[in-house]
Design a protein around this motif. Structure first.
Motif, PDB file in Angstrom:
ATOM      1  N   VAL A 170     -10.233  -0.019   8.295  1.00  0.00           N
ATOM      2  CA  VAL A 170      -9.592  -1.234   7.790  1.00  0.00           C
ATOM      3  C   VAL A 170      -8.304  -1.486   8.565  1.00  0.00           C
ATOM      4  N   CYS A 171      -8.131  -2.696   9.033  1.00  0.00           N
ATOM      5  CA  CYS A 171      -6.900  -3.117   9.688  1.00  0.00           C
ATOM      6  C   CYS A 171      -5.924  -3.538   8.593  1.00  0.00           C
ATOM      7  N   ALA A 172      -5.075  -2.613   8.177  1.00  0.00           N
ATOM      8  CA  ALA A 172      -4.210  -2.836   7.023  1.00  0.00           C
ATOM      9  C   ALA A 172      -2.905  -3.515   7.418  1.00  0.00           C
ATOM     10  N   VAL A 173      -2.427  -4.387   6.529  1.00  0.00           N
ATOM     11  CA  VAL A 173      -1.143  -5.062   6.689  1.00  0.00           C
ATOM     12  C   VAL A 173      -0.192  -4.497   5.645  1.00  0.00           C
ATOM     13  N   ASP A 174       1.014  -4.110   6.067  1.00  0.00           N
ATOM     14  CA  ASP A 174       1.954  -3.500   5.136  1.00  0.00           C
ATOM     15  C   ASP A 174       3.374  -3.658   5.667  1.00  0.00           C
ATOM     16  N   GLU A 175       4.339  -3.249   4.860  1.00  0.00           N
ATOM     17  CA  GLU A 175       5.735  -3.254   5.279  1.00  0.00           C
ATOM     18  C   GLU A 175       5.969  -2.047   6.190  1.00  0.00           C
ATOM     19  N   VAL A 176       6.445  -2.309   7.394  1.00  0.00           N
ATOM     20  CA  VAL A 176       6.677  -1.248   8.371  1.00  0.00           C
ATOM     21  C   VAL A 176       8.162  -1.211   8.708  1.00  0.00           C
ATOM     22  N   CYS A 228       0.944  -5.303  11.188  1.00  0.00           N
ATOM     23  CA  CYS A 228      -0.349  -4.616  11.221  1.00  0.00           C
ATOM     24  C   CYS A 228      -0.079  -3.126  11.428  1.00  0.00           C
ATOM     25  N   VAL A 229      -0.512  -2.290  10.480  1.00  0.00           N
ATOM     26  CA  VAL A 229      -0.214  -0.859  10.541  1.00  0.00           C
ATOM     27  C   VAL A 229      -0.955  -0.196  11.693  1.00  0.00           C
ATOM     28  N   LYS A 230      -2.213  -0.547  11.884  1.00  0.00           N
ATOM     29  CA  LYS A 230      -2.990   0.002  12.995  1.00  0.00           C
ATOM     30  C   LYS A 230      -4.048  -1.019  13.390  1.00  0.00           C
ATOM     31  N   PHE A 271       0.830  -1.203   0.000  1.00  0.00           N
ATOM     32  CA  PHE A 271       0.000   0.000   0.000  1.00  0.00           C
ATOM     33  C   PHE A 271       0.868   1.259   0.000  1.00  0.00           C
ATOM     34  N   THR A 272       0.383   2.276  -0.689  1.00  0.00           N
ATOM     35  CA  THR A 272       1.021   3.582  -0.610  1.00  0.00           C
ATOM     36  C   THR A 272       0.526   4.289   0.657  1.00  0.00           C
ATOM     37  N   ASP A 273       1.180   5.389   1.027  1.00  0.00           N
ATOM     38  CA  ASP A 273       0.756   6.141   2.209  1.00  0.00           C
ATOM     39  C   ASP A 273      -0.676   6.643   2.056  1.00  0.00           C
ATOM     40  N   SER A 274      -1.041   7.088   0.861  1.00  0.00           N
ATOM     41  CA  SER A 274      -2.411   7.573   0.642  1.00  0.00           C
ATOM     42  C   SER A 274      -3.406   6.424   0.745  1.00  0.00           C
ATOM     43  N   ASN A 275      -3.007   5.223   0.274  1.00  0.00           N
ATOM     44  CA  ASN A 275      -3.865   4.049   0.433  1.00  0.00           C
ATOM     45  C   ASN A 275      -4.129   3.782   1.910  1.00  0.00           C
ATOM     46  N   LEU A 276      -3.063   3.805   2.705  1.00  0.00           N
ATOM     47  CA  LEU A 276      -3.189   3.496   4.125  1.00  0.00           C
ATOM     48  C   LEU A 276      -4.076   4.503   4.845  1.00  0.00           C
ATOM     49  N   ILE A 277      -3.922   5.774   4.513  1.00  0.00           N
ATOM     50  CA  ILE A 277      -4.764   6.797   5.137  1.00  0.00           C
ATOM     51  C   ILE A 277      -6.230   6.548   4.810  1.00  0.00           C
ATOM     52  N   SER A 278      -6.511   6.222   3.545  1.00  0.00           N
ATOM     53  CA  SER A 278      -7.894   5.955   3.135  1.00  0.00           C
ATOM     54  C   SER A 278      -8.457   4.735   3.849  1.00  0.00           C
TER      55      SER A 278
END
Length: 400
Positions: free
Chosen positions: A275-281, A288-290, A262-269
């Motif tokens: 949505v409990c988003a999974v991404d590279e942190v 889990c981003v949040k 996900f891009t940063d704008s994707n994650l914000i949306s």
């Protein structure tokens, strides 16, 4: 940890099948290949079976290749080589497929039609594989019936469905899970439901579909995960945490790659709609981003409240049938106070940051009318700990 499985009967769905003409014991025979599990996923399985010439007096050698989810070289998931076409042989291809394949089963269903094209020896190993077809998934109503069987297990605290449905049917299943969790919470069998966005081509999630599904399932008792394919890892990670710990920025075990970044704008949306988003942190890997529920609340806050409810329920049941006296009411209050004090010492509940409000409050009383009806009322308040979601730093730079 324990897993309670409420299965959907095989009669509610269909497996995918295909047939091929193969030489068996030097005679043309029809062999059916069938997926090991029912469900529309099977329609993405492809099988290539071919024979190789055998030396004089020997058996024809058979090879079977299984592709998923596309008939491409990079999608080859199983290859069975040096198999025999002779029944009774230690490497008879039907027996080997049934014992070792994780995708398909093979059954000889009869002699091949003499007019059909029999798969000859030395067939082109690069020929197009056969696609398995005819599979179907259970209807959402079948999942609702399975959920009903989970109601008699009070110890369950997380619920999810294994399915391959697309948006409309998946949303219906998740709505049933959400209703199930709400219904159970009203009788102190609190639990949190989980769902995930639907699968898309090449693992790229449809942002519009994802946000639309999440917006239709707002609840502090439901967690909606994206991208597709990581819900099980999120559940496993949460199950390994203490009940008051937040999943935010926690690494997922057993996950080595992402299907979509996900891009940063994707994650914000996504976070905005719950949505409990999974991404590279950074410095966390795939995480889990949040850790939020679909109403944007924190998962650990819900789990702390659920633990408090379960404590009160379990303690109160021990006092059913005892006499409604001041001594018993005091004992009941002391038991609940003791349980909440343990939660405070663990760090699950905390006082207010200004120190003016305690971590919890408990009152146990019985009015004259309650006394006549044999009723005791418990009023409790807890302050669950919250995770640090944001850190705001103010930096002053002075130029000389």
């Amino acid at each position: 940890n324990q897993v309670v499985v409420a299965n959907v009967p095989d009669s509610q769905s269909e497996a995918a099948t295909t047939t091929a003409d193969v030489m068996i014991d030097a005679a043309a025979a029809e062999v059916q290949f069938k997926t090991r599990a029912n469900g529309a996923w099977g329609n993405q399985v492809f099988v290539r079976v071919y024979g190789r010439s055998a030396p004089a007096g020997g058996d024809e050698a058979v090879e079977v290749h299984v592709f998923y989810p596309t008939p491409k070289k990079e999608s080859l998931v199983e290859a069975f080589r040096n198999l025999s076409s002779r029944k009774g042989h230690a490497r008879y291809f039907v027996d080997v497929i049934n014992a070792e394949s994780g995708f398909i089963k093979a059954t000889v269903i009869g002699a091949s039609d003499p007019t059909s094209k029999v798969v000859p020896t030395n067939v082109d190993p690069n020929a197009s594989p056969l696609q398995l077809t005819g599979a179907s998934d259970p209807l959402p109503s079948a999942y609702a019936a399975a959920l009903g069987r989970l109601e008699s297990y009070p110890e369950i605290d997380m619920v999810a469905a294994s399915h391959q449905h697309h948006e409309a049917e998946a949303t219906a299943i998740y709505a049933d899970i959400l209703s199930h969790c709400d219904r159970m919470s009203r009788i102190a069998r609190n639990r949190v439901g989980f769902g995930e966005t639907t699968a898309t081509v090449d693992g790229v999630p449809d942002m519009q579909v994802t946000t639309r599904m999440a917006s239709r399932l707002p609840s502090d008792r439901f967690v909606f995960v994206a991208p597709q394919g990581y819900m099980g890892s999120v559940i496993g990670m949460i199950a390994g945490l203490r009940y008051f710990e937040s999943p935010t920025f926690k690494t997922l075990g057993g996950v080595s790659s992402l299907s979509f970044d996900f891009t940063d704008s994707n994650l914000i949306s996504l976070i905005t709609v719950g949505v409990c988003a999974v991404d590279e942190v950074a410095r966390k890997g795939i995480a889990c981003v949040k850790g939020i529920t679909s109403d944007t609340g924190q998962i650990n806050v819900t789990r702390v409240a659920d633990r408090a409810v379960r404590h009160v329920q379990n303690i109160a049941q021990d006092f059913i049938g005892l006499l409604n006296t001041e001594q018993q009411r005091l004992a009941l209050k002391q038991r609940i106070t003791e349980a909440f004090t343990r939660m405070e010492k663990e760090g699950a509940i905390v006082p207010s940051t200004d120190g003016k409000s305690p971590a919890f409050a408990v009152t146990v009383e019985s009015t004259p009318d309650d006394f006549a009806a044999g009723v005791v009322r418990i009023d409790t308040a807890v302050r669950p700990v919250r995770a640090i979601d944001y850190i705001y730093a103010t930096i002053k730079v002075q130029a000389f």
